[in-house]
Design a protein around this motif. Sequence first.
Motif, PDB file in Angstrom:
ATOM      1  N   ALA A 179      15.471  -4.710   9.399  1.00 21.21           N
ATOM      2  CA  ALA A 179      16.170  -5.949   9.032  1.00 21.21           C
ATOM      3  C   ALA A 179      15.454  -6.665   7.898  1.00 21.21           C
ATOM      4  N   ALA A 180      14.119  -6.736   7.968  1.00 18.97           N
ATOM      5  CA  ALA A 180      13.351  -7.408   6.910  1.00 18.97           C
ATOM      6  C   ALA A 180      13.491  -6.661   5.594  1.00 18.97           C
ATOM      7  N   PHE A 181      13.453  -5.332   5.642  1.00 18.35           N
ATOM      8  CA  PHE A 181      13.613  -4.540   4.417  1.00 18.35           C
ATOM      9  C   PHE A 181      15.012  -4.747   3.824  1.00 18.35           C
ATOM     10  N   GLU A 182      16.015  -4.745   4.697  1.00 17.75           N
ATOM     11  CA  GLU A 182      17.381  -4.917   4.207  1.00 17.75           C
ATOM     12  C   GLU A 182      17.584  -6.297   3.594  1.00 17.75           C
ATOM     13  N   GLU A 183      17.034  -7.306   4.260  1.00 18.85           N
ATOM     14  CA  GLU A 183      17.180  -8.678   3.762  1.00 18.85           C
ATOM     15  C   GLU A 183      16.571  -8.840   2.372  1.00 18.85           C
ATOM     16  N   LYS A 184      15.446  -8.190   2.145  1.00 21.36           N
ATOM     17  CA  LYS A 184      14.742  -8.320   0.868  1.00 21.36           C
ATOM     18  C   LYS A 184      15.186  -7.274  -0.155  1.00 21.36           C
ATOM     19  N   GLY A 185      15.978  -6.307   0.289  1.00 23.67           N
ATOM     20  CA  GLY A 185      16.420  -5.274  -0.625  1.00 23.67           C
ATOM     21  C   GLY A 185      15.366  -4.224  -0.921  1.00 23.67           C
ATOM     22  N   TYR A 186      14.407  -4.039  -0.002  1.00 25.57           N
ATOM     23  CA  TYR A 186      13.335  -3.073  -0.222  1.00 25.57           C
ATOM     24  C   TYR A 186      13.782  -1.661   0.149  1.00 25.57           C
ATOM     25  N   GLU A 187      13.390  -0.695  -0.669  1.00 26.87           N
ATOM     26  CA  GLU A 187      13.689   0.704  -0.413  1.00 26.87           C
ATOM     27  C   GLU A 187      12.474   1.402   0.193  1.00 26.87           C
ATOM     28  N   ILE A 188      12.725   2.407   1.016  1.00 26.12           N
ATOM     29  CA  ILE A 188      11.628   3.189   1.590  1.00 26.12           C
ATOM     30  C   ILE A 188      10.938   3.966   0.465  1.00 26.12           C
ATOM     31  N   GLY A 301       9.017 -11.181   9.243  1.00 21.50           N
ATOM     32  CA  GLY A 301       8.210 -11.222   8.033  1.00 21.50           C
ATOM     33  C   GLY A 301       6.769 -11.604   8.247  1.00 21.50           C
ATOM     34  N   GLY A 302       6.312 -11.648   9.508  1.00 22.88           N
ATOM     35  CA  GLY A 302       4.884 -11.893   9.748  1.00 22.88           C
ATOM     36  C   GLY A 302       4.060 -10.858   9.006  1.00 22.88           C
ATOM     37  N   CYS A 303       4.529  -9.619   9.064  1.00 19.88           N
ATOM     38  CA  CYS A 303       4.068  -8.563   8.171  1.00 19.88           C
ATOM     39  C   CYS A 303       5.226  -7.596   8.006  1.00 19.88           C
ATOM     40  N   TYR A 304       5.151  -6.739   7.020  1.00 19.00           N
ATOM     41  CA  TYR A 304       6.268  -5.853   6.695  1.00 19.00           C
ATOM     42  C   TYR A 304       5.998  -4.386   7.023  1.00 19.00           C
ATOM     43  N   MET A 305       4.703  -3.994   7.063  1.00 22.55           N
ATOM     44  CA  MET A 305       4.373  -2.594   7.300  1.00 22.55           C
ATOM     45  C   MET A 305       3.115  -2.482   8.160  1.00 22.55           C
ATOM     46  N   HIS A 306       3.067  -1.414   8.952  1.00 17.25           N
ATOM     47  CA  HIS A 306       1.919  -1.155   9.815  1.00 17.25           C
ATOM     48  C   HIS A 306       1.754   0.352   9.956  1.00 17.25           C
ATOM     49  N   ARG A 307       0.628   0.886   9.462  1.00 13.63           N
ATOM     50  CA  ARG A 307       0.396   2.330   9.545  1.00 13.63           C
ATOM     51  C   ARG A 307      -0.212   2.683  10.896  1.00 13.63           C
TER      52      ARG A 307
END
Length: 459
Positions: A179-188, A301-307
């Motif tokens: 959802a956060a990626f879609e909202e911001k328009g971020y691509e994988i 959006g607390g954070c966007y990615m976690h490895r």
Amino acid sequence: MAHKSQRRSAMVLSGLVAVSLGLAACGSSDDGGGDADAGAGAATEIDCAPYEAFGELDGKKVKVYTSITAPEDEPHINSYKPFEACTGVEIEYEGSKEFEAQLPVRVKGGNAPDIAYLPQPGLLRTMVETGKVVEAPPEVVKNVEANMPDWKTYGEVDGKFYAAALGANVKSFVWYSPAAFEEKGYEIPTTWDELLTLTDKIATDDPDGKPWCAGIESGDATGWPATDWIEDVMLRTAGPETYDKWVNHEIPFNDPAVATAIAEVGKILKNPKYVNGGYGDVKTIASTSFQDAGLPLLDNGGCYMHRQASFYAANFPEGTNVAEDGDVWAFYLPAKDATTKPVLTGGEWVAAFADRPEVKAFQTYLSSVEWADERAKTCGLGGCVTANKNADPALVKNAVDKLSVEMLTDEASTSRVDGSDLMPGAVGSGTFWKGMTDWITGQDDKATLDFIENSWPKS
């Protein structure tokens, strides 16, 4: 518990090796086998005939010690129920966050468990050197050769076979919020450079959030998630051949190839603009538990990615929709280009410290196709992929586990087992963990790599 006097369904055995567990009529609904499922459809009746090959074991106990704790422990415990119901053996499960530190103490003190799930082949070597680990019985060897031949060498020490692989997991994942990626328009991202570009864009777009969240606190095992970062990036920057030389100490730990990898990881984990979403500054990574580290993904959006590895799915709160269009999902940690796919894997190895019949029987069960299938059926939130290539893939229902299987079987993939797991225990589960923790809290790259290199056993 089911007893030998109970009715057994007719079945032709292919020997103790097969341990062919079916799902036909046998014990009653209160024999312990009726609720062997933690997340999929339960089997209420068990065919106990195959277990007669183990002999009379009613009333025996097997003590299992492992680093697998709640919430990941329940599917394991449930997967033992057919074995317990049909043999009468009671499995006493103990999970501990201090496993790596406490197991050697217990073994040295004469209080070894019957079976331990060792998360590192390097630790297996250390334990074998105590003289307390029992070689695996022939039945287990045959199961391994039939079901997981590629993993056999990891269970060997000086030409002798001690431990069959248990679970397998994929570590090369980045968790994110669709959802956060879609909202911001971020691509994988599909390359490492694209990942770094995305990271910088997120930091610019959202000054109140952070691109990454991370945590390496894990009790006595603090630091291991940071070693995974180094290993994943080593595979990407140096390639699998150099990675193998590094793991085997054919190049030193402070080799330029390793220096390149730690510097690349530092571009993310040591950059205060990029971490630590939801927790604080760079240093908070060392005090944030690995179980909690990725939870800010759910915090808009607390954070966007976690490895983190495939098994991390089990750490999200109950009710979290883990799916491509759900609350959280994962993508492949990209390589230098989109045509290569190095994959970091991990697992556990079943080592025995006793050779009683019930211990051998349980080892054999854990190396069988039947246990691997039962493990898939009891799986709840993920992390249930096994090393057993003959397990039924149709039983893998969890979305993350399916993604893991796809990644492991992709023809473009080149997989390597976690490097720290293969190194001598003093390094892999010792100075490598400590060195990376000190690195997170301020130690520079060179001092960190020199410290680990100087700790490598001389013989």
